[in-house]
Design an enzyme around this catalytic site. Structure first.
Site, short mmCIF file in Angstrom:
data_model
loop_
_atom_site.label_atom_id
_atom_site.label_comp_id
_atom_site.label_asym_id
_atom_site.label_seq_id
_atom_site.Cartn_x
_atom_site.Cartn_y
_atom_site.Cartn_z
N ARG A 238 0.86 -1.18 0.00
CA ARG A 238 0.00 0.00 0.00
C ARG A 238 0.90 1.23 0.00
O ARG A 238 1.98 1.23 0.60
CB ARG A 238 -0.91 0.04 1.24
CG ARG A 238 -2.09 -0.92 1.18
CD ARG A 238 -3.10 -0.47 0.14
NE ARG A 238 -4.33 -1.26 0.15
CZ ARG A 238 -4.54 -2.33 -0.58
NH1 ARG A 238 -3.59 -2.79 -1.38
NH2 ARG A 238 -5.70 -2.98 -0.53
N GLU A 267 -4.04 7.90 -5.11
CA GLU A 267 -4.37 7.14 -6.31
C GLU A 267 -5.70 7.63 -6.89
O GLU A 267 -6.65 7.79 -6.13
CB GLU A 267 -4.44 5.64 -6.00
CG GLU A 267 -3.11 5.07 -5.54
CD GLU A 267 -3.17 3.58 -5.22
OE1 GLU A 267 -4.26 2.98 -5.38
OE2 GLU A 267 -2.16 3.02 -4.80
N HIS A 286 -1.83 0.48 -9.86
CA HIS A 286 -2.41 -0.43 -8.87
C HIS A 286 -3.08 -1.61 -9.58
O HIS A 286 -4.26 -1.90 -9.40
CB HIS A 286 -3.43 0.30 -7.99
CG HIS A 286 -3.64 -0.38 -6.67
ND1 HIS A 286 -3.93 0.30 -5.51
CD2 HIS A 286 -3.61 -1.70 -6.31
CE1 HIS A 286 -4.08 -0.55 -4.51
NE2 HIS A 286 -3.88 -1.77 -4.97
#
Length: 327
Positions: A238, A267, A286
């Site tokens: 993360r 993000e 991601h």
């Protein structure tokens, strides 16, 4: 009477049919938009189950759902959810921890290879018409085989990454986790290290641990200073596990060789992020579990978990077991 489920994730036709066979389903599209959020808020008072991903379920939203029994997340990470509050209210939280392990480890090793061999940088260089003669040292990368792979967080994904490195590339595996794992040591010839020792020793430092109060900001300026100029840093965990500004400074100063990043503090990554100015950074959106096969398997797992919970059965992937058995 069918129970009411609020769905804020697109499902394939077979999974949608399966869910609708056992529940009354309200579909909320794009819950992060203004209209989508308003629709979600309107639907929450009747919701007995929620199914979706990538939405922060904060206290405000949770307060609108007095009938809620289960939240089924299409993810392995659960940092978007107030677990203590869900548990206090007896609301089950489930995730999808097993089905994305191998695919996410593939992504991690893809980042190792891409950064070490400068794949993206040199592919762009060729595309731009810069390849005029045989390349020389200025464009050389570094070997992966035989190097030391340092894994921070030896869970399912960490083990899958270790397998690829040890058996596929003859890498020496060292790791840091909340405890030593004799089975991992035996299978991969792995060696446990404290965090400082791992940072100093590893050629590749790879993060595969969850985001918690204890791991947030775990890798900062002090930790980057312990790495060597040859170190390549990989994050498939993360973004908030890392102090992003400290990482930028480590790249800018040459404290580390390169970084392969699938996760970020914000993000989507802003277009003006300094990370996008470095040729030695491979940044991906991601995408750790982003294959057709794995995303369908994750959604199927989430549907299974939700249906089990609504039927009064313990779901397979229960995050907060304190809620079971139900009172």
């Amino acid at each position: 009477m069918k129970k009411h489920v609020v769905l804020y994730k697109t499902l394939s036709a077979p999974l949608m049919a399966r869910l609708e066979a056992v529940a009354q389903v309200t579909v909320v599209e794009n819950p992060k938009s203004q209209d989508g959020l308003a629709h979600l808020r309107d639907a929450l008072p009747e919701a007995e189950g929620l199914l979706g991903a990538s939405l922060t379920l904060d206290a405000d939203l949770l307060s609108l759902a007095p009938r809620l029994q289960v939240v089924s997340s299409v993810s392995v990470g659960v940092d978007n959810y107030p677990i203590d509050e869900l548990t206090r209210r007896g609301i089950l939280l489930t995730n999808t921890p097993d089905v994305l392990t191998e695919t996410t480890a593939d992504t991690g090793f893809a980042l190792i290879m891409a950064t070490a061999r400068r794949v993206v940088e040199l592919a762009d260089w060729v595309r731009d018409g810069q390849w005029k003669q045989n390349i020389g040292p200025a464009h050389f990368g570094t070997d992966v085989h035989g190097k030391t792979l340092g894994i921070i967080g030896m869970g399912r994904i960490g083990e899958a990454l270790a397998q690829r490195g040890h058996f596929g590339f003859g890498m020496r595996v060292i790791y840091h986790s909340h405890s030593q794992k004799p089975a991992v040591d035996a299978r991969f010839g792995a060696e446990y290290r404290n965090l400082d020792a791992l940072l100093q020793e590893a050629d590749f430092v790879c993060l595969t641990l969850p985001l918690t109060a204890q791991t947030q900001g775990l890798i900062g300026a002090e930790q980057f200073a312990r790495m060597r100029p040859e170190t390549i840093f990989i994050n498939i965990a993360r973004g908030k596990v890392v102090d992003e500004q400290a990482m930028i400074e480590a790249l800018r100063s040459g404290q580390i060789r390169a970084a392969g990043l699938d996760v970020f503090t914000q993000e989507p990554l802003p277009a003006d992020s300094p990370l996008l100015t470095f040729d030695n950074v491979v940044a991906t959106p991601h995408m750790g579990s982003a294959t057709h096969e794995t995303r369908e398997a994750m959604a199927a797992c989430a549907v299974d978990n939700l249906i089990s919970a609504l039927n009064g059965q313990r779901p397979k992937d229960l995050v907060n077991p304190e809620t079971w058995p139900r009172g």
